[in-house]
Design an enzyme around this catalytic site. Structure first.
Site, short mmCIF file in Angstrom:
data_model
loop_
_atom_site.label_atom_id
_atom_site.label_comp_id
_atom_site.label_asym_id
_atom_site.label_seq_id
_atom_site.Cartn_x
_atom_site.Cartn_y
_atom_site.Cartn_z
N TYR A 131 106.19 10.18 18.37
CA TYR A 131 105.24 11.27 18.17
C TYR A 131 104.06 10.84 18.91
CZ TYR A 131 108.40 12.93 14.85
OH TYR A 131 109.91 13.70 14.00
N GLY A 132 103.54 9.94 18.61
CA GLY A 132 101.89 9.91 19.11
C GLY A 132 102.39 9.02 21.09
N GLU A 152 111.58 2.41 26.26
CA GLU A 152 111.62 2.97 25.42
C GLU A 152 112.95 1.63 25.13
OE1 GLU A 152 111.66 4.56 22.04
OE2 GLU A 152 113.01 3.07 21.33
N GLY A 202 111.22 8.22 15.66
CA GLY A 202 111.46 8.65 14.14
C GLY A 202 111.93 9.63 13.72
N ASN A 260 114.74 11.56 11.01
CA ASN A 260 113.96 11.72 10.00
C ASN A 260 114.66 13.03 9.71
OD1 ASN A 260 112.52 13.76 11.42
ND2 ASN A 260 110.37 11.87 11.97
N VAL A 270 109.78 -3.27 25.68
CA VAL A 270 107.85 -4.12 26.01
C VAL A 270 107.70 -5.77 25.37
CG1 VAL A 270 106.15 -4.45 26.44
CG2 VAL A 270 106.70 -1.94 27.16
N GLU A 300 109.05 14.51 -2.52
CA GLU A 300 110.34 15.33 -2.37
C GLU A 300 111.99 15.47 -2.85
OE1 GLU A 300 110.65 12.78 1.64
OE2 GLU A 300 112.72 12.80 1.51
N HIS A 348 107.71 4.96 5.83
CA HIS A 348 106.51 6.06 6.08
C HIS A 348 105.46 4.81 6.68
CE1 HIS A 348 107.13 9.62 3.89
NE2 HIS A 348 108.26 9.33 5.26
N GLY A 396 101.20 6.05 14.71
CA GLY A 396 100.85 5.81 13.07
C GLY A 396 99.87 4.27 12.81
N ASN A 422 104.37 13.30 4.00
CA ASN A 422 105.04 12.83 4.77
C ASN A 422 104.66 12.81 6.93
OD1 ASN A 422 106.92 14.56 3.08
ND2 ASN A 422 108.30 13.29 3.88
N PHE A 453 104.51 12.54 9.61
CA PHE A 453 104.63 12.94 11.16
C PHE A 453 103.73 14.17 11.75
CE2 PHE A 453 108.95 15.16 10.61
CZ PHE A 453 108.26 16.13 11.33
#
Ligand code: FDA
Length: 502
Positions: free
Chosen positions: A15-16, A35, A110, A114, A245, A356, A441, A469, A479, A481
């Site tokens: 996400y980030g 990646e 994720g 997820n 990396v 949940e 998480h 995160g 949650n 994200f």
């Protein structure tokens, strides 16, 4: 040899990372994403990109010879996990001494594995966790932006109330109501209109075919279909897969030097590359970004990094538990793998819990109700660099999850009492009713405002940023994200305006 130069590198594609790549590219900066996992877009021999949960194969798991599903057993039997060929599959379970952490591996991080639950935290708790962030601006601008970009939608009430696939959620709602607890509909990035077509038999079943933690073959708007598609669509973003990396360093001219290991599908390193860049964004997740910074600090590559790197880690108060329903309350043989409802007792002053209602998509009636409880556990762990093993370590004791188990038990004891039901003791590989030794998480390790400034700029090193995160200190109450995405949007807006030249 001269290292190849690219203006900006983003490590990871979660996400980030995805937010960073899109916003840098829009600002005119050619950006390379690295990646370690694969690009998941080619069907295998069975015609599917991903394998199913009931029939997992090598695509399921990151370099293991046996799957490691969260529900390890059923009726105490080892019938869930399978022997598989070692391969760069999509779900990893990273084992630390007293906690293991599930993470996605592949283009989309994720988002590939997820549950798609897209929840905006309560404003008061957000403000408590990240007091230095302007909450008014977040709730006015960046949470709506993140929800829009991620393609968040909500299930239509008529479909939820009528379909057999959410009977399990309605049964849990009834049990919660008997104890006086309310439930909340949970938004998702899974396309609920597509799911309706699955139920009607006019679309290929994905969520309704039990797909989720090993990837969805249809229906889910994972990052490769949203942010990453937009980023690549700018023409300025390239992605290299199976590129890990290994280390970061800085050169005398202020550019960053990356040591990158390219692997093949056996995990063998087939090339070692050096890359240099002006802007370096770490989006490798709570574990990955923290590991790179700790290694850089402790090996002396970036010696001025803060002592606070590695701190404020937490599992977002995650605890799983299961209840046994009465024979007259079946949960249904057919269950949507995408959760859509939660028991919301977050306002409880003593034991706030957002639980949940999770599926047990076994394809047979199990009479089991499963929950992922998110609690407000104040305990925090600390990451460290294990120099002997050249890897990340985590100082976290199992008993640090006691507050989370206590809160979860307080809620479900009341639900069980009101319904004359009991816990399930057969699901987590032992006789435990509460699974508190793993989490989905992971949060923290580079808490915003400690080893970074208030926007994720790493202190002591110009043009080095954390964007994922790792910035959120240990807990966000829902949650995570949507919060990770919205915070990255807010930080990137500032960084692009103040730091970045095309
Ligand atoms: P994220 O972990 O997404 O991405 C990091 C990426 O970096 C990965 O692709 C990784 O392979 C790569 N990487 C790491 N180190 C690297 C290196 N050295 N070199 C190159 N690449 C590297 N959340 C939620 O809000 N709703 C939900 O329903 C769920 N459900 C859920 C289920 C399961 C099974 C899991 C595992 C997780 C969830 N989550 C969730 C959590 C959510 O997926 C998680 O919080 C985010 O993906 C974290 O986003 P980040 O951007 O921090 O990193």
């Amino acid at each position: 040899d001269q290292a190849e130069f690219v203006p900006a590198v983003v490590v990871g594609t979660g996400y980030g990372a995805a937010v960073a790549a899109l916003r840098l590219a829009e600002a005119g900066v050619p950006t390379l994403m690295l990646e370690m996992g694969q690009l998941w877009n080619q069907p295998a021999e069975d015609g599917n990109v991903f394998c199913t949960m009931l029939n997992p194969d090598r695509r399921s798991t990151w370099f293991k010879t046996r799957t490691e599903a969260p529900l390890g057993t059923f009726l105490w039997l080892d019938v869930i996990n399978r022997d598989i060929e070692s391969y760069p599959g999509v779900l990893d379970r990273v084992h630390f001494a007293e906690m293991s952490v599930y993470v996605g591996r592949g283009v989309g991080g994720g988002s590939l594995v997820n549950g798609g639950m897209a929840v905006t935290p309560t404003r008061s708790y957000f403000a408590e966790v990240l007091p230095q962030v302007d909450a008014a601006e977040m709730y006015r601008t960046y949470f709506p932006l993140a929800n829009r970009m991620l393609g968040v939608n909500s299930i239509a009430p008529d479909f939820f109330e009528s379909t057999e696939y959410y009977q399990y959620a309605r049964v849990s709602r009834k049990a919660a109501a008997a104890a006086g607890f309310g439930t909340a509909s949970v938004p998702n990035v899974y396309d609920f209109e597509y799911m309706r077509a699955e139920a009607a038999g006019t679309a290929r079943k994905s969520a309704l075919g039990g797909e989720v933690i090993y990837g969805n073959n249809a229906g889910k708007r994972s990052l490769d279909k949203t942010y990453l598609a937009a980023a690549i669509g700018t023409g300025r973003v390239t992605v290299q897969t199976l590129h890990r990396v290994a280390a970061i360093n800085r050169q005398s001219d202020g550019t960053y030097l990356l040591s990158v290991h390219q692997i093949d599908t056996t995990g063998a390193v087939v090339a070692r590359k050096q890359l240099s860049c002006r802007y370096l964004f770490l989006g490798a997740g709570s574990l990955g970004s923290t590991e790179l910074l700790l290694r850089a600090r402790d090996t002396g590559a970036l010696p001025d990094l803060s002592d606070s790197i590695g701190t404020e880690w937490g599992p977002n108060g995650n605890v799983m538990t299961g209840r046994a329903n009465h024979i007259w309350d079946p949960t249904g043989a057919n269950q949507s793998a995408i959760p859509a409802l939660a028991i919301d007792n977050w306002a409880d002053p003593d034991h706030p819990v957002f639980a949940e209602i999770a599926p047990v998509p076994a394809g047979i009636e199990t009479w089991a109700s499963l929950y992922l409880a998110i609690t407000r556990n104040p305990e925090r762990g600390t990451f460290y660099y294990d120099a002997a093993g050249d890897r990340l370590g985590l100082r976290w004791r199992r008993d640090q999850n006691t507050p989370a188990v206590t809160a979860t038990k307080a809620l479900f004891d009341r639900i069980n009492k009101a319904n004359s039901t009991i816990y399930r003791y057969d699901l987590f590989g032992s006789t435990a009713a509460f699974a508190d030794d793993f989490c989905y998480h992971p949060l923290g390790g580079c808490p915003l405002g400690r080893p970074t400034d208030g926007y994720g700029r790493v202190t002591g090193y110009r043009n080095l940023y954390v964007t994922d995160g790792a910035l959120i200190p240990g807990s966000i109450g829902v949650n995570p994200f949507v919060t990770i995405t919205a915070l990255a949007e807010r930080n990137l807006a500032r960084i692009v305006a103040e730091d970045v030249r095309a």
